[in-house]
Motif scaffolding. Structure first.
Motif, PDB file in Angstrom:
ATOM      1  N   ALA A 212      53.161   2.640  28.080  1.00 41.57           N
ATOM      2  CA  ALA A 212      53.357   1.228  28.442  1.00 41.57           C
ATOM      3  C   ALA A 212      52.098   0.658  29.094  1.00 41.57           C
ATOM      4  O   ALA A 212      51.705  -0.499  28.817  1.00 41.57           O
ATOM      5  N   VAL A 213      51.463   1.470  29.956  1.00 42.63           N
ATOM      6  CA  VAL A 213      50.235   0.997  30.617  1.00 42.63           C
ATOM      7  C   VAL A 213      49.133   0.766  29.582  1.00 42.63           C
ATOM      8  O   VAL A 213      48.443  -0.271  29.598  1.00 42.63           O
ATOM      9  N   ILE A 214      48.953   1.741  28.679  1.00 41.17           N
ATOM     10  CA  ILE A 214      47.913   1.613  27.648  1.00 41.17           C
ATOM     11  C   ILE A 214      48.178   0.397  26.766  1.00 41.17           C
ATOM     12  O   ILE A 214      47.266  -0.382  26.448  1.00 41.17           O
ATOM     13  N   GLN A 215      49.448   0.215  26.385  1.00 40.80           N
ATOM     14  CA  GLN A 215      49.784  -0.918  25.515  1.00 40.80           C
ATOM     15  C   GLN A 215      49.551  -2.245  26.226  1.00 40.80           C
ATOM     16  O   GLN A 215      48.970  -3.183  25.656  1.00 40.80           O
ATOM     17  N   THR A 216      49.975  -2.327  27.488  1.00 39.24           N
ATOM     18  CA  THR A 216      49.835  -3.582  28.239  1.00 39.24           C
ATOM     19  C   THR A 216      48.365  -3.940  28.443  1.00 39.24           C
ATOM     20  O   THR A 216      47.946  -5.097  28.221  1.00 39.24           O
ATOM     21  N   ARG A 217      47.587  -2.948  28.866  1.00 35.91           N
ATOM     22  CA  ARG A 217      46.168  -3.209  29.105  1.00 35.91           C
ATOM     23  C   ARG A 217      45.426  -3.544  27.817  1.00 35.91           C
ATOM     24  O   ARG A 217      44.507  -4.378  27.804  1.00 35.91           O
ATOM     25  N   SER A 218      45.813  -2.924  26.719  1.00 38.43           N
ATOM     26  CA  SER A 218      45.177  -3.242  25.433  1.00 38.43           C
ATOM     27  C   SER A 218      45.488  -4.668  25.012  1.00 38.43           C
ATOM     28  O   SER A 218      44.619  -5.395  24.498  1.00 38.43           O
ATOM     29  N   GLU A 219      46.749  -5.101  25.221  1.00 43.27           N
ATOM     30  CA  GLU A 219      47.119  -6.474  24.875  1.00 43.27           C
ATOM     31  C   GLU A 219      46.360  -7.484  25.727  1.00 43.27           C
ATOM     32  O   GLU A 219      45.957  -8.559  25.243  1.00 43.27           O
ATOM     33  N   LEU A 220      46.146  -7.133  27.012  1.00 39.36           N
ATOM     34  CA  LEU A 220      45.380  -8.023  27.876  1.00 39.36           C
ATOM     35  C   LEU A 220      43.940  -8.164  27.398  1.00 39.36           C
ATOM     36  O   LEU A 220      43.335  -9.246  27.453  1.00 39.36           O
ATOM     37  N   MET A 221      43.381  -7.053  26.940  1.00 39.98           N
ATOM     38  CA  MET A 221      42.012  -7.106  26.437  1.00 39.98           C
ATOM     39  C   MET A 221      41.911  -7.946  25.176  1.00 39.98           C
ATOM     40  O   MET A 221      40.924  -8.684  24.967  1.00 39.98           O
ATOM     41  N   PHE A 222      42.943  -7.895  24.298  1.00 40.73           N
ATOM     42  CA  PHE A 222      42.918  -8.697  23.073  1.00 40.73           C
ATOM     43  C   PHE A 222      43.073 -10.187  23.368  1.00 40.73           C
ATOM     44  O   PHE A 222      42.674 -11.020  22.556  1.00 40.73           O
ATOM     45  N   LYS A 223      43.632 -10.526  24.517  1.00 36.02           N
ATOM     46  CA  LYS A 223      43.774 -11.946  24.870  1.00 36.02           C
ATOM     47  C   LYS A 223      42.437 -12.574  25.248  1.00 36.02           C
ATOM     48  O   LYS A 223      42.302 -13.805  25.239  1.00 36.02           O
ATOM     49  N   GLU A 230      31.819  -4.859  30.499  1.00 38.73           N
ATOM     50  CA  GLU A 230      31.767  -4.823  31.966  1.00 38.73           C
ATOM     51  C   GLU A 230      32.924  -5.613  32.567  1.00 38.73           C
ATOM     52  O   GLU A 230      33.515  -5.188  33.564  1.00 38.73           O
ATOM     53  N   GLU A 231      33.236  -6.752  31.958  1.00 34.95           N
ATOM     54  CA  GLU A 231      34.336  -7.559  32.484  1.00 34.95           C
ATOM     55  C   GLU A 231      35.692  -6.873  32.301  1.00 34.95           C
ATOM     56  O   GLU A 231      36.606  -7.082  33.096  1.00 34.95           O
ATOM     57  N   GLU A 232      35.806  -6.073  31.259  1.00 37.11           N
ATOM     58  CA  GLU A 232      37.066  -5.368  31.004  1.00 37.11           C
ATOM     59  C   GLU A 232      37.018  -3.906  31.467  1.00 37.11           C
ATOM     60  O   GLU A 232      37.860  -3.096  31.087  1.00 37.11           O
ATOM     61  N   SER A 233      36.053  -3.581  32.269  1.00 38.64           N
ATOM     62  CA  SER A 233      35.890  -2.187  32.699  1.00 38.64           C
ATOM     63  C   SER A 233      37.109  -1.675  33.458  1.00 38.64           C
ATOM     64  O   SER A 233      37.473  -0.495  33.354  1.00 38.64           O
ATOM     65  N   LYS A 234      37.741  -2.555  34.217  1.00 44.89           N
ATOM     66  CA  LYS A 234      38.920  -2.126  34.977  1.00 44.89           C
ATOM     67  C   LYS A 234      40.040  -1.705  34.028  1.00 44.89           C
ATOM     68  O   LYS A 234      40.682  -0.660  34.222  1.00 44.89           O
ATOM     69  N   ASN A 235      40.269  -2.537  32.986  1.00 47.62           N
ATOM     70  CA  ASN A 235      41.311  -2.199  32.010  1.00 47.62           C
ATOM     71  C   ASN A 235      40.944  -0.946  31.220  1.00 47.62           C
ATOM     72  O   ASN A 235      41.787  -0.093  30.948  1.00 47.62           O
ATOM     73  N   ILE A 236      39.671  -0.850  30.858  1.00 48.92           N
ATOM     74  CA  ILE A 236      39.234   0.314  30.089  1.00 48.92           C
ATOM     75  C   ILE A 236      39.390   1.597  30.912  1.00 48.92           C
ATOM     76  O   ILE A 236      39.844   2.640  30.406  1.00 48.92           O
TER      77      ILE A 236
END
Length: 418
Positions: A212-223, A230-236
């Motif tokens: 669920a965490v991987i899916q949620t963070r991936s969807e946030l990155m696609f938005k 660097e801006e998405e480093s936290k999600n990555i």
């Protein structure tokens, strides 16, 4: 779900018990029949031997008593011309029956005959003329001896009745025992089923969280496709962390699945446990320094016959747990000593400890006393289950002593040779 299985087990157990009772009854009946026939044959043989040692011709004298007072044995005496001279008891057989018995006894062997509704064991033999025989006494040329099986048949009839009653009671007993044995047999099956269901539920729950965490963070990155790495480093970083945790969890699940199916092999060689422990201790010392945790070791040379990779995994699991739950400025102690034909390894920490109610269940899969802390530390709840299996695979024992806020001590005893 288990009702059909229970019925099948009841039927199977009942049939097995009934077959056992029937087979036992048949064996008992056949044995008893054989014994009674053997006794009758033995009585006839002894009678014939006694008659051959005495003067059979004298038995035809009118003042001579009948040979067998209990009437179980019958005698037929024939002269050289084939005439029936006498019979004991009197009038037991008609002349026609007597002639038929004589003809059927000519082979000289013991065998059974039926006369009317009566059954006998019969033996015929020739009588040699004696030189001292008086001319007034007719010579007995041929003798037929018969032993009545009436008493034996009555005994067998009683036995058949008793066996029939016993089998009827046995059938009822078999059914009752079938229910009892089926219930007893289902206890470990139910327990295993419940554990499997709990295992599947816990595994699903543990897998769902990182997915669920991987899916949620991936969807946030696609938005925000315009964002840089660097801006998405936290999600990555979070995706990477949960991916590693998911990988560890899957690996542990596969290990336990292989142990359950006996597919996990132990490759034993000579293992210098002291060197292995020293190497792992040095690795964890570097990690402990970052948490300001001190590690002390007292390790003497110890060599056992075991699987080095699995033993390494065992020590890493225990030291990793000790390091996770030991606070800064805490202490982890490692000792390894020879004890007779085994080695004694102790891994002790000054961490938060384990409560008394949690202590008996720490080796259960996915069981964690402090679930939130374990998850935050990256634990899966499977490490101690794997550790217990590794120790058991080496024919050893593992025990734990712990008190809240006082720390935990794991004691492992491994035989040097298995």
């Amino acid at each position: 779900m288990f009702s059909k299985t229970r019925r099948q087990l009841v039927l199977l157990n009942s049939v097995v018990l009934m077959l056992f009772l029937v087979i036992f009854g048949i064996i008992l009946y056949v044995h008893m029949e054989y014994r009674l026939l053997h006794q009758a044959d033995e009585a006839i043989s002894n009678t014939v031997k006694a008659m051959q040692l005495s003067s059979i011709d004298q038995m035809l004298q009118t003042d001579h008593p009948e040979p067998d007072a209990d009437r179980n044995t019958s005698y037929l005496f024939w002269d050289e011309n084939g005439h029936l001279l006498n019979a004991y008891p009197k009038h037991m057989f008609s002349e026609k029956e007597a002639v038929d018995l004589k003809n059927r006894s000519q082979d000289g062997s013991l065998h059974g005959v039926t006369v009317g509704k009566r059954t006998y064991r019969m033996l015929g033999f020739n009588n040699v003329r004696s030189d001292e025989l008086s001319g007034s006494i007719p010579h007995v040329s041929y003798v037929v001896v018969l032993r009545s099986l009436e008493d034996a048949n009555r005994m067998l009839q009683t036995l058949r009745t008793d066996l029939l009653i016993g089998c009827s009671i046995g059938i009822l007993f078999s059914i009752l025992m079938g229910f009892y044995l089926a219930g007893r047999s289902l206890i470990p099956i139910r327990r295993s089923w419940d554990k499997q269901q709990q295992f599947v539920a816990d595994a699903s729950h543990e897998l769902r969280t990182p997915i669920a965490v991987i899916q949620t963070r991936s969807e946030l990155m696609f938005k925000h496709p315009q964002h840089t790495v660097e801006e998405e480093s936290k999600n990555i970083a979070l995706i990477l962390k949960e991916s590693k945790r998911l990988g560890h969890l899957v690996e542990d699940l596969l290990t336990l699945a292989r142990t359950d199916s006996n597919q996990m092999q132990i490759h034993k060689t000579e293992v210098p446990v002291h060197q292995l422990l020293q190497e792992i201790t040095e690795q964890f010392t570097l990690l402990a320094e970052t948490k300001f945790v001190h590690i002390h070791s007292s390790i003497e040379p110890c060599i056992i016959w075991g699987d080095e990779q699995r033993l390494r995994q065992l020590f890493i699991i225990l030291l990793d747990n000790a390091l996770k739950f030991t606070p800064p400025e805490g202490l982890i102690e490692i000792s390894c000593h020879n004890v007779s034909n085994s080695i004694r390894i102790v891994i002790k920490d000054s961490g938060s400890g384990i409560s008394e109610e949690d202590l008996p269940r720490i080796f259960e899969r996915f069981y964690r006393g402090d679930k939130s802390r374990s998850r935050s530390e990256g634990g899966t709840g499977l490490g101690l289950s794997i550790a217990e299996w590794i120790v058991a695979a080496h024919k050893g024992t593992i025990g734990v002593h712990s008190q809240i806020a006082m720390g935990t001590e794991f004691l492992i005893v491994l035989p040097k040779k298995q």
